[in-house]
Scaffold this active site. Structure first.
Site, PDB file in Angstrom:
ATOM      1  NE  ARG A   1      -1.479   2.255   2.651  1.00  0.00           N
ATOM      2  CZ  ARG A   1      -0.773   3.360   3.399  1.00  0.00           C
ATOM      3  NH1 ARG A   1      -1.003   4.775   2.676  1.00  0.00           N
ATOM      4  NH2 ARG A   1      -0.413   3.764   4.421  1.00  0.00           N
ATOM      5  CG  ASP A   2       3.075   4.172   3.036  1.00  0.00           C
ATOM      6  OD1 ASP A   2       2.959   4.938   2.519  1.00  0.00           O
ATOM      7  OD2 ASP A   2       3.435   4.217   4.616  1.00  0.00           O
TER       8      ASP A   2
ATOM      9  CG  HIS B   1       3.718   4.794   9.649  1.00  0.00           C
ATOM     10  ND1 HIS B   1       3.524   4.300   9.089  1.00  0.00           N
ATOM     11  CD2 HIS B   1       4.945   5.841   8.719  1.00  0.00           C
ATOM     12  CE1 HIS B   1       3.432   4.337   7.769  1.00  0.00           C
ATOM     13  NE2 HIS B   1       4.517   4.877   6.951  1.00  0.00           N
TER      14      HIS B   1
ATOM     15  CG  HIS C   1       8.868   7.940   6.273  1.00  0.00           C
ATOM     16  ND1 HIS C   1       8.116   7.373   5.159  1.00  0.00           N
ATOM     17  CD2 HIS C   1       7.099   7.127   6.914  1.00  0.00           C
ATOM     18  CE1 HIS C   1       7.188   7.710   4.993  1.00  0.00           C
ATOM     19  NE2 HIS C   1       6.425   6.979   5.927  1.00  0.00           N
TER      20      HIS C   1
ATOM     21  CB  CYS D   1       5.809  11.900   2.065  1.00  0.00           C
ATOM     22  SG  CYS D   1       4.730  12.867   2.431  1.00  0.00           S
TER      23      CYS D   1
ATOM     24  CG  ASN E   1       7.056   3.679   4.311  1.00  0.00           C
ATOM     25  OD1 ASN E   1       7.322   4.601   3.507  1.00  0.00           O
ATOM     26  ND2 ASN E   1       6.364   3.244   5.387  1.00  0.00           N
TER      27      ASN E   1
END
Lengths: 321, 321
Positions: A17-18, A208, A210, A241, A250
């Site tokens: 997903r990310d 979470h 990065h 991002c 990430n």
């Protein structure tokens, strides 16, 4: 210090997903399904499979229903999906996701840029989604920019606590503290993780990170030291991002698992299996990925002695320290 | 946990020795001198300027005397050199180095491969060097493979303690624990750092990490938490060990300083000045370097709002978490 009693850790894989959502090329549905299925067998606790967003906003995840419908559901693995609004939640629930993950930012301007909603509009959506989810899935909220915003700079811990208060009122069961652009530092992470767990002992917290500025694993260590046992991570270190580009995305799942396992923690994950998958990623996304253990090998790797080496040292010295 | 009283930290820059020694192309003497002079003005506590090894073994540092002779000595900065044997020590002392840094490995096979000597031969050299140095310079020993060996695997802490015992007997004043191939993990680092400081409270300990498997900053955090205040690091993350190649080398100075300063620690280093130097490195070494903060900018960096962004959110959402 590192907890003396090794906790069981839970790794949440978010690459499909990310990571995939910002890949310039569409990853074929079959490849996504194959990767989710392979990840399911590595021992990760949760996979964020896709996002039920508009195909116009995230064309790379336009096949959300197809992916959710075709994957094998391995018992013990939670299959989550990101949901931006009520319509997305309806789609996700129709696919029997185990977890609905809603997202909003701790900072106003990132929320508007990222989600096209004000924070109050996001909270309104969350309330409607909570009613819809009822108890048909676990309801988690990912709080982006929890450690700082690329547009506004510092985000005070008080703002994070204020948002979690609102989440708690709505009936959200889990909160993921997201360092969206890799600006958090270990001291800040430790303070935030201690504060939220102290205030909401029944809430399920996830960290979470990065690795935008190289602090991903250090921040994960700090979160672990503060008692966090659930970590989002992305195979190969995919993700990032678009508002704050950098060399890394990430925190990398295999690098995170490698560190935790080396420390004696039980992640439940088969590192070798994960490394095999990580090494397939460059072919899937058609570019290199930042993860380091897949390149260097795990710390247990043994190298052959240099050619011609014997006890008298017939090779030229390297003088490395 | 992170120390509540922020300690003053001391950053030791090793790129011009540990980094440049494995560069395939010779860095011109003038560029080395200019970089050392610029680094001297950033606030680093020590610079390992060069290595008085045989030009045959390390051709990249064949200009040791020229570099040491031409650099400006900035008061407050220590200028160190690596010394492999008595002859090298004589050369270093003739150049008035502030610190003689001897190196050997905790593991037998790495010592032989790296230095062409058995550990006992290395210790014999150390004793002769100690007599020669007397008190003309600070005498430091870098203990390579202190957290693991690329050929032998695990190196027990007992072996590290045994070596430091020998160093102490010889009169060595400082010991650098080197994770030569980036295999140490934060738990191991914390245990080792606590143990050595507990046993030799008067010894000056330094931590030297490599980021081969992404754990460099996490290990530095663990060392800091264990009370270590001196850190070797390499501008841009230059360096590495030819016996165990990976994508990354030594822990990156600017990334380390960035993390520590963000945590509220005082490194004495001007991060912006260091970043300016780091951005010159790719031109000097003619390839990219792994450091991340020089690419992403410090965590205080603010980005412009996306074009067309207003409070109503006229851009497409990115849905990053």
């Amino acid at each position: 210090m590192v907890p003396t009693k090794n906790p069981r850790l839970y790794i949440h894989e978010v690459s499909v997903r990310d990571g995939f959502q910002i890949e310039p090329e569409f990853i074929p549905t079959e490849q996504k399904v194959a990767l989710v299925n392979a990840l399911s067998r590595t021992g990760v606790a949760k996979i964020e499979v896709t996002s039920f967003t508009s195909p116009r906003a995230i064309p790379g995840l336009a096949d959300a229903e197809a992916v959710m419908g075709r994957i094998d559901r391995v018992p013990g693995v939670q299959y989550a999906a990101l949901v931006p609004n009520v319509r997305g939640c309806e789609r996700a629930l129709a696919c029997q996701v185990d977890e609905v993950n809603v997202v909003m930012s701790a900072s106003q301007s990132h929320n508007v840029a990222n989600l096209r909603m004000t924070p109050e509009q996001s909270l309104g959506q969350f309330a409607d989604i909570a009613k819809l989810v009822d108890s048909k899935a676990f309801l988690n909220a990912s709080l982006s920019t929890a450690f700082g915003c690329p547009f506004e700079g510092q985000v005070p811990l008080s703002r994070v606590l204020e948002m979690i208060d609102r989440f708690s009122d709505i009936g959200i069961e889990g909160v993921t503290l997201c360092d969206t652009t890799g600006v958090g530092n270990p001291r800040q992470v430790m303070e935030a993780c201690l504060a939220v767990q102290d205030r909401w002992p029944a809430m399920v917290f996830t960290a979470h990170f990065h690795d935008t500025r190289g602090m991903g694993l250090a921040n994960a260590l700090a979160a672990l030291q503060a008692g966090i046992v659930r970590f989002d991570a992305s195979l190969g270190g995919l993700g990032g991002c678009p508002f704050a580009p950098g060399a890394s995305g990430n925190v990398c799942t295999e690098d995170l698992v490698h560190m935790f396992e080396a420390m004696g923690c039980d992640t439940g994950v088969d590192l070798d299996g994960l490394l095999d998958l990580a090494r397939l990623l460059p072919d899937i996304v058609k570019h290199g990925v930042p993860g380091q253990v897949a390149k260097a090998g795990p710390s247990t790797r043994r190298y052959p002695l240099p050619a011609g080496q014997d006890d008298a040292g017939q090779t030229a010295g390297a003088f490395c320290s």
